[in-house]
Design a protein around this motif. Sequence first.
Motif, PDB file in Angstrom:
ATOM      1  N   VAL A 139     -64.728 -12.947 -75.587  1.00 34.13           N
ATOM      2  CA  VAL A 139     -65.838 -12.490 -74.769  1.00 34.13           C
ATOM      3  C   VAL A 139     -67.119 -13.082 -75.346  1.00 34.13           C
ATOM      4  O   VAL A 139     -67.345 -13.019 -76.559  1.00 34.13           O
ATOM      5  CB  VAL A 139     -65.931 -10.947 -74.765  1.00 34.13           C
ATOM      6  CG1 VAL A 139     -67.120 -10.487 -73.932  1.00 34.13           C
ATOM      7  CG2 VAL A 139     -64.642 -10.335 -74.242  1.00 34.13           C
ATOM      8  N   ASP A 140     -67.947 -13.671 -74.506  1.00 33.02           N
ATOM      9  CA  ASP A 140     -69.199 -14.280 -74.942  1.00 33.02           C
ATOM     10  C   ASP A 140     -70.360 -13.332 -74.631  1.00 33.02           C
ATOM     11  O   ASP A 140     -70.476 -12.831 -73.508  1.00 33.02           O
ATOM     12  CB  ASP A 140     -69.432 -15.617 -74.245  1.00 33.02           C
ATOM     13  CG  ASP A 140     -68.330 -16.629 -74.557  1.00 33.02           C
ATOM     14  OD1 ASP A 140     -67.865 -16.644 -75.709  1.00 33.02           O
ATOM     15  OD2 ASP A 140     -67.937 -17.384 -73.650  1.00 33.02           O
ATOM     16  N   PHE A 141     -71.235 -13.127 -75.623  1.00 36.28           N
ATOM     17  CA  PHE A 141     -72.348 -12.195 -75.456  1.00 36.28           C
ATOM     18  C   PHE A 141     -73.703 -12.894 -75.339  1.00 36.28           C
ATOM     19  O   PHE A 141     -74.601 -12.379 -74.681  1.00 36.28           O
ATOM     20  CB  PHE A 141     -72.392 -11.215 -76.641  1.00 36.28           C
ATOM     21  CG  PHE A 141     -71.170 -10.361 -76.745  1.00 36.28           C
ATOM     22  CD1 PHE A 141     -70.999  -9.274 -75.914  1.00 36.28           C
ATOM     23  CD2 PHE A 141     -70.176 -10.645 -77.677  1.00 36.28           C
ATOM     24  CE1 PHE A 141     -69.863  -8.482 -76.007  1.00 36.28           C
ATOM     25  CE2 PHE A 141     -69.049  -9.859 -77.780  1.00 36.28           C
ATOM     26  CZ  PHE A 141     -68.886  -8.780 -76.933  1.00 36.28           C
ATOM     27  N   ALA A 156     -73.137 -18.460 -78.566  1.00 38.91           N
ATOM     28  CA  ALA A 156     -73.719 -18.247 -79.892  1.00 38.91           C
ATOM     29  C   ALA A 156     -73.219 -16.963 -80.524  1.00 38.91           C
ATOM     30  O   ALA A 156     -73.254 -16.813 -81.746  1.00 38.91           O
ATOM     31  CB  ALA A 156     -75.242 -18.216 -79.805  1.00 38.91           C
ATOM     32  N   VAL A 157     -72.744 -16.024 -79.709  1.00 35.66           N
ATOM     33  CA  VAL A 157     -72.177 -14.764 -80.195  1.00 35.66           C
ATOM     34  C   VAL A 157     -70.924 -14.486 -79.373  1.00 35.66           C
ATOM     35  O   VAL A 157     -71.000 -14.406 -78.144  1.00 35.66           O
ATOM     36  CB  VAL A 157     -73.171 -13.591 -80.057  1.00 35.66           C
ATOM     37  CG1 VAL A 157     -72.570 -12.310 -80.631  1.00 35.66           C
ATOM     38  CG2 VAL A 157     -74.487 -13.901 -80.749  1.00 35.66           C
ATOM     39  N   VAL A 158     -69.784 -14.342 -80.029  1.00 37.86           N
ATOM     40  CA  VAL A 158     -68.509 -14.154 -79.316  1.00 37.86           C
ATOM     41  C   VAL A 158     -67.716 -13.015 -79.945  1.00 37.86           C
ATOM     42  O   VAL A 158     -67.898 -12.675 -81.116  1.00 37.86           O
ATOM     43  CB  VAL A 158     -67.650 -15.441 -79.332  1.00 37.86           C
ATOM     44  CG1 VAL A 158     -68.400 -16.605 -78.712  1.00 37.86           C
ATOM     45  CG2 VAL A 158     -67.201 -15.780 -80.750  1.00 37.86           C
ATOM     46  N   GLY A 159     -66.835 -12.437 -79.145  1.00 34.52           N
ATOM     47  CA  GLY A 159     -65.912 -11.419 -79.624  1.00 34.52           C
ATOM     48  C   GLY A 159     -64.493 -11.785 -79.240  1.00 34.52           C
ATOM     49  O   GLY A 159     -64.267 -12.424 -78.210  1.00 34.52           O
ATOM     50  N   PHE A 160     -63.535 -11.389 -80.077  1.00 31.02           N
ATOM     51  CA  PHE A 160     -62.137 -11.691 -79.785  1.00 31.02           C
ATOM     52  C   PHE A 160     -61.244 -10.723 -80.566  1.00 31.02           C
ATOM     53  O   PHE A 160     -61.635 -10.202 -81.618  1.00 31.02           O
ATOM     54  CB  PHE A 160     -61.791 -13.140 -80.140  1.00 31.02           C
ATOM     55  CG  PHE A 160     -62.134 -13.551 -81.540  1.00 31.02           C
ATOM     56  CD1 PHE A 160     -61.215 -13.417 -82.571  1.00 31.02           C
ATOM     57  CD2 PHE A 160     -63.385 -14.078 -81.839  1.00 31.02           C
ATOM     58  CE1 PHE A 160     -61.526 -13.800 -83.862  1.00 31.02           C
ATOM     59  CE2 PHE A 160     -63.715 -14.461 -83.133  1.00 31.02           C
ATOM     60  CZ  PHE A 160     -62.782 -14.321 -84.150  1.00 31.02           C
ATOM     61  N   PRO A 161     -60.037 -10.472 -80.059  1.00 26.87           N
ATOM     62  CA  PRO A 161     -59.105  -9.602 -80.773  1.00 26.87           C
ATOM     63  C   PRO A 161     -58.464 -10.325 -81.950  1.00 26.87           C
ATOM     64  O   PRO A 161     -58.311 -11.551 -81.937  1.00 26.87           O
ATOM     65  CB  PRO A 161     -58.063  -9.246 -79.707  1.00 26.87           C
ATOM     66  CG  PRO A 161     -58.107 -10.366 -78.739  1.00 26.87           C
ATOM     67  CD  PRO A 161     -59.518 -10.883 -78.746  1.00 26.87           C
ATOM     68  N   LEU A 181     -85.088  -8.504 -82.365  1.00 19.83           N
ATOM     69  CA  LEU A 181     -84.655  -7.353 -81.573  1.00 19.83           C
ATOM     70  C   LEU A 181     -85.815  -6.586 -80.972  1.00 19.83           C
ATOM     71  O   LEU A 181     -85.681  -5.981 -79.910  1.00 19.83           O
ATOM     72  CB  LEU A 181     -83.819  -6.409 -82.442  1.00 19.83           C
ATOM     73  CG  LEU A 181     -82.471  -6.926 -82.954  1.00 19.83           C
ATOM     74  CD1 LEU A 181     -81.712  -5.785 -83.629  1.00 19.83           C
ATOM     75  CD2 LEU A 181     -81.634  -7.517 -81.840  1.00 19.83           C
ATOM     76  N   ARG A 182     -86.970  -6.593 -81.637  1.00 19.50           N
ATOM     77  CA  ARG A 182     -88.046  -5.727 -81.166  1.00 19.50           C
ATOM     78  C   ARG A 182     -88.836  -6.297 -79.997  1.00 19.50           C
ATOM     79  O   ARG A 182     -89.665  -5.596 -79.416  1.00 19.50           O
ATOM     80  CB  ARG A 182     -88.995  -5.387 -82.321  1.00 19.50           C
ATOM     81  CG  ARG A 182     -89.886  -6.512 -82.807  1.00 19.50           C
ATOM     82  CD  ARG A 182     -90.605  -6.067 -84.078  1.00 19.50           C
ATOM     83  NE  ARG A 182     -91.559  -7.049 -84.567  1.00 19.50           N
ATOM     84  CZ  ARG A 182     -92.854  -7.021 -84.288  1.00 19.50           C
ATOM     85  NH1 ARG A 182     -93.339  -6.087 -83.506  1.00 19.50           N
ATOM     86  NH2 ARG A 182     -93.670  -7.935 -84.775  1.00 19.50           N
ATOM     87  N   VAL A 183     -88.578  -7.553 -79.623  1.00 18.31           N
ATOM     88  CA  VAL A 183     -89.227  -8.138 -78.445  1.00 18.31           C
ATOM     89  C   VAL A 183     -88.284  -7.957 -77.263  1.00 18.31           C
ATOM     90  O   VAL A 183     -87.245  -8.602 -77.172  1.00 18.31           O
ATOM     91  CB  VAL A 183     -89.559  -9.623 -78.668  1.00 18.31           C
ATOM     92  CG1 VAL A 183     -90.244 -10.199 -77.431  1.00 18.31           C
ATOM     93  CG2 VAL A 183     -90.446  -9.790 -79.892  1.00 18.31           C
ATOM     94  N   CYS A 184     -88.643  -7.100 -76.358  1.00 18.64           N
ATOM     95  CA  CYS A 184     -87.752  -6.687 -75.276  1.00 18.64           C
ATOM     96  C   CYS A 184     -87.313  -7.860 -74.405  1.00 18.64           C
ATOM     97  O   CYS A 184     -86.140  -7.962 -74.028  1.00 18.64           O
ATOM     98  CB  CYS A 184     -88.454  -5.630 -74.432  1.00 18.64           C
ATOM     99  SG  CYS A 184     -87.493  -5.000 -73.048  1.00 18.64           S
ATOM    100  N   ALA A 191     -77.768  -7.522 -76.064  1.00 23.41           N
ATOM    101  CA  ALA A 191     -76.567  -8.236 -76.494  1.00 23.41           C
ATOM    102  C   ALA A 191     -76.013  -7.650 -77.785  1.00 23.41           C
ATOM    103  O   ALA A 191     -74.791  -7.568 -77.968  1.00 23.41           O
ATOM    104  CB  ALA A 191     -76.879  -9.722 -76.680  1.00 23.41           C
ATOM    105  N   ALA A 192     -76.884  -7.220 -78.694  1.00 26.25           N
ATOM    106  CA  ALA A 192     -76.433  -6.640 -79.962  1.00 26.25           C
ATOM    107  C   ALA A 192     -75.664  -5.350 -79.720  1.00 26.25           C
ATOM    108  O   ALA A 192     -74.620  -5.107 -80.341  1.00 26.25           O
ATOM    109  CB  ALA A 192     -77.628  -6.386 -80.872  1.00 26.25           C
TER     110      ALA A 192
END
Length: 233
Positions: A139-141, A156-161, A181-184, A191-192
């Motif tokens: 999954v790409d975030f 640039a940020v991914v998730g996987f089992p 993170l603090r700049v909306c 994404a985080a």
Amino acid sequence: DARLTTYSAQPQGAQLFYELAGRLGWTVARRTTPAVVGDPSTIQAELSPIEPLRALEVHALLDAVRRGGALLVVLSGAGGPLGDSLHVLPGVGGVIKPVRSADTGACPEYSGVAVPLWPAAEERLYTLRWSAPPPNDRVDFVFVSSSAHGTDSLPAVVGFPLGRGRVVVASDPDFLRNDALRVCRYGLSVAAVQALEYVSAGGPAPRRRVVFDEYHQGFGAQAFTMSAITMYL
């Protein structure tokens, strides 16, 4: 202080992510010892450690994930031993692709900071490269574009089992820095949280405890001379 440590509220620290996770219902804790928490209900967080993990520590982390735990990794330098084991490493730099307007449409007007995290008003992250065939069910975030016209989309940020657990890997420490993170309008806070939700799910019960490794950021009783010198300086 350029360390991505949850103890730091400075622009490049990660205290904001720590507090955000706590306010959204996760139980957050810091680890200042080399021992890995093997509880499958725990999310281990390795945020660009300045002290590279040893082979035995990497093995313990990944073994805990395969048995049903979870791991949130922010790569450091060329990827390090943990990146090698996960077959991922940072690639070229690129401009962050805009997130859905529904996630940032209600952002308040932001006047900027005296010293922006990224120069030239371009929010940039490294891409993520694979040193082996990538998982099919990843999954790409976050996406970035390496072209001047923004026509390509590289993760640039991914998730996987991994085994019975889950992993999220971010290519660049800037992804979780306080000033990112603090700049909306950047949308990186969204994404985080999505990445944190991903590693929380997928088990017999939601993983609601996040343990941040601060030992490899130089905190706690250090066993190595270089670590002690780094902490002193």
